[in-house]
Design an enzyme around this catalytic site. Structure first.
Site, PDB file in Angstrom:
ATOM      1  N   GLU A 150     -87.917  31.191 -35.486  1.00  0.00           N
ATOM      2  CA  GLU A 150     -88.248  32.154 -34.445  1.00  0.00           C
ATOM      3  C   GLU A 150     -87.229  33.293 -34.396  1.00  0.00           C
ATOM      4  O   GLU A 150     -87.599  34.460 -34.253  1.00  0.00           O
ATOM      5  CB  GLU A 150     -88.323  31.460 -33.077  1.00  0.00           C
ATOM      6  CG  GLU A 150     -89.473  30.499 -32.925  1.00  0.00           C
ATOM      7  CD  GLU A 150     -90.817  31.139 -33.180  1.00  0.00           C
ATOM      8  OE1 GLU A 150     -91.033  32.292 -32.727  1.00  0.00           O
ATOM      9  OE2 GLU A 150     -91.665  30.509 -33.839  1.00  0.00           O
ATOM     10  N   HIS A 209     -93.303  35.614 -39.611  1.00  0.00           N
ATOM     11  CA  HIS A 209     -93.435  34.225 -40.042  1.00  0.00           C
ATOM     12  C   HIS A 209     -94.141  34.156 -41.400  1.00  0.00           C
ATOM     13  O   HIS A 209     -93.764  33.365 -42.272  1.00  0.00           O
ATOM     14  CB  HIS A 209     -94.232  33.421 -39.010  1.00  0.00           C
ATOM     15  CG  HIS A 209     -93.479  33.101 -37.761  1.00  0.00           C
ATOM     16  ND1 HIS A 209     -92.276  32.426 -37.774  1.00  0.00           N
ATOM     17  CD2 HIS A 209     -93.755  33.356 -36.452  1.00  0.00           C
ATOM     18  CE1 HIS A 209     -91.843  32.279 -36.531  1.00  0.00           C
ATOM     19  NE2 HIS A 209     -92.722  32.832 -35.714  1.00  0.00           N
ATOM     20  N   HIS A 212     -93.702  40.139 -35.043  1.00  0.00           N
ATOM     21  CA  HIS A 212     -93.019  38.839 -35.042  1.00  0.00           C
ATOM     22  C   HIS A 212     -93.855  37.789 -35.768  1.00  0.00           C
ATOM     23  O   HIS A 212     -93.334  37.051 -36.624  1.00  0.00           O
ATOM     24  CB  HIS A 212     -92.763  38.400 -33.598  1.00  0.00           C
ATOM     25  CG  HIS A 212     -92.337  36.975 -33.459  1.00  0.00           C
ATOM     26  ND1 HIS A 212     -91.018  36.584 -33.458  1.00  0.00           N
ATOM     27  CD2 HIS A 212     -93.069  35.827 -33.333  1.00  0.00           C
ATOM     28  CE1 HIS A 212     -90.954  35.276 -33.333  1.00  0.00           C
ATOM     29  NE2 HIS A 212     -92.189  34.786 -33.253  1.00  0.00           N
ATOM     30  N   GLU A 213     -95.148  37.722 -35.441  1.00  0.00           N
ATOM     31  CA  GLU A 213     -96.022  36.737 -36.081  1.00  0.00           C
ATOM     32  C   GLU A 213     -96.137  36.987 -37.583  1.00  0.00           C
ATOM     33  O   GLU A 213     -96.130  36.049 -38.388  1.00  0.00           O
ATOM     34  CB  GLU A 213     -97.409  36.757 -35.432  1.00  0.00           C
ATOM     35  CG  GLU A 213     -97.439  36.328 -33.978  1.00  0.00           C
ATOM     36  CD  GLU A 213     -96.914  34.916 -33.777  1.00  0.00           C
ATOM     37  OE1 GLU A 213     -97.129  34.066 -34.665  1.00  0.00           O
ATOM     38  OE2 GLU A 213     -96.277  34.647 -32.742  1.00  0.00           O
TER      39      GLU A 213
END
Length: 448
Positions: free
Chosen positions: A386, A309, A305-306
């Site tokens: 997100e 970004h 997920h990070e």
């Protein structure tokens, strides 16, 4: 007839009251949710016990009630009184006098601005410290999250004060100097200077500043490290270093993030995320810590997920937005900072118009309506980012593990899963747990 300065002052106070009224109204809506929600949501019944749900509810309610008290006192009453009595002007004149008493030239605006900054920061500590102490040693301790001793807390606050002033003093001095010598287009030089400084600080913070407050150590060799390196290589993420930060000395809350703008980057995992992964001696774990933390695959899902970004350029987009914001702010500042009613509104009546005070008044009060709108827009954008990062992790095959990690992190941090929709939309840069789980489920159905 009301003078322009009086009209300006009352306009500032009215918008201050309006903005805080909105925030308090939303908080009271959420307090009502805390009081009325007594059952675990159906989506979480299989993974969240009623006991944990109740603990999260009480924790959230305590934080909200404390937030209301703090907001009324520190965001409404104190600022309103300070504006009405001209407290900023009083501090400036005291700073001029103190500059002279220290044997420096009180007519040098840069020197007076530095003294004013130090005086303001010291008073800021006095005003904020009771709230910090209560939050850390009463509220957080009551719910099992505080790990700081009084000595650690004091040392932390002293270091933060020293470091912040060492950084801010030269920046403030440079800003005042640039405005003074920059001519009619000083805002261009100011924008370039602040832009460069902000990028430099973002770059050096994780390497030189963060280690002053927390201990970082390389992640031990093993399956988790190998898996992270393989994931980074697969995404062509320029991983340079992989660290574990000992956040457990400060708090039981957990997280993970990456840092670095240019070239190689570092990934940082909180040790609280890994407490039961063999990276912390089991004998040192408290009863509250046992059973917490994530599996290797769940940690990888969090990092996916990070890294989403990064891959989707969210960091770059935020930096560009920040630079555009700075440019607009400095343009407005260049048009308004010489208007005497602004200074009269905050207590100056002798033609004194300090650059630093003008900048603070324009940033904090004149642009308050603009900041109000931009804050809403940035929250909407952040929540969109997100969802995109979650989708990115899902496409890498981490949908189930990401959902499990979100649930575990929520439970470990006693996050309450039920929120008033308006409160959450205003206050949360991330969608709620239930919203993210629902979105992951929707995306999974689309793939079939």
């Amino acid at each position: 007839m009301m003078e322009t300065s009086e009209l300006t002052l009352y306009s500032i106070i009215l918008f201050l009251l309006f903005e805080n009224f909105v925030e308090l109204w939303l908080t009271f809506r959420q307090i009502k949710v805390f009081k009325n929600s007594r059952e675990v949501p159906a989506r979480l019944k299989s993974v969240m016990s009623q006991e944990t749900f109740e603990k999260a509810r009480v924790y959230g309610l305590d934080k909200a009630n404390f937030g209301v008290f703090k907001s009324i006192l520190s965001d409404v009453i104190i600022p309103t009184v300070e504006l009405y009595v001209g407290f900023v002007a009083i501090l400036w004149y005291k700073s001029v006098k103190l500059t002279s008493q220290l044997g420096m030239n009180e007519k040098n605006e840069i020197l007076v601005s530095i003294v004013f900054l130090l005086v303001t920061n010291c008073l800021g500590i006095v005003k904020s410290m009771p709230f910090k102490i209560y939050s850390v040693f009463v509220l957080e301790a009551r719910h099992g999250f505080n790990k700081q001793t009084p000595g650690f807390f004091i040392k932390d606050q002293v270091k933060a004060f020293v470091v912040s002033n060492l950084i801010s003093i030269p920046i403030v001095a440079a800003i005042v100097y640039i405005v003074k010598i920059g001519g009619p287009y000083f805002f261009l030089y100011l924008w370039a200077f602040v832009g460069v400084v902000s990028l430099v600080l973002i770059t050096i913070y994780p390497v030189y500043i963060a280690p002053l407050f927390d201990k970082f150590r390389p992640l031990e060799e093993g399956h988790l490290r190998t898996s992270i390196e393989e994931l980074a290589a697969k995404l062509k993420f320029p991983l340079g270093q992989l660290f574990v930060v000992e956040g457990s000395k400060r708090s039981a809350h957990s997280n993970a993030y990456f840092t670095g703008l240019f070239g190689v980057k570092r990934i940082v995992l909180f040790d609280t995320l890994l407490v039961n992964k063999g990276l912390k001696d089991d004998s040192t774990l408290s009863d509250d810590e046992k059973g917490k933390g994530c599996s290797d695959e769940e940690v990888l899902a969090v990092l996916a997920h990070e890294l989403g970004h990064w891959k989707l350029n969210h960091v770059t987009k935020n930096i560009v937005i920040m630079q555009v914001q700075l440019f607009l702010i400095f343009v407005v500042f260049s048009f308004l900072f010489n208007l005497s009613p602004l200074y009269k509104a905050v207590g100056f009546h002798d033609g004194t118009m300090p650059i630093l005070v003008g900048f603070l008044v324009i940033m904090q009060y004149v642009l308050a309506p603009y900041n109000f709108v931009i804050s809403i827009a940035m929250t909407v954008l952040s929540r969109r980012f997100e969802y995109q990062a979650d989708e990115f992790a899902q496409k890498l095959g981490y949908a189930e593990d990401l959902g499990n990690s979100l649930i575990k992190l929520h439970i470990d941090n006693l996050g309450f899963p039920v929120y008033d929709e308006l409160y959450s939309a205003w206050n949360h840069s991330h969608p709620t747990l239930l919203q993210r789980l629902e979105k992951l489920t929707e995306e999974k159905k689309k793939e079939k």
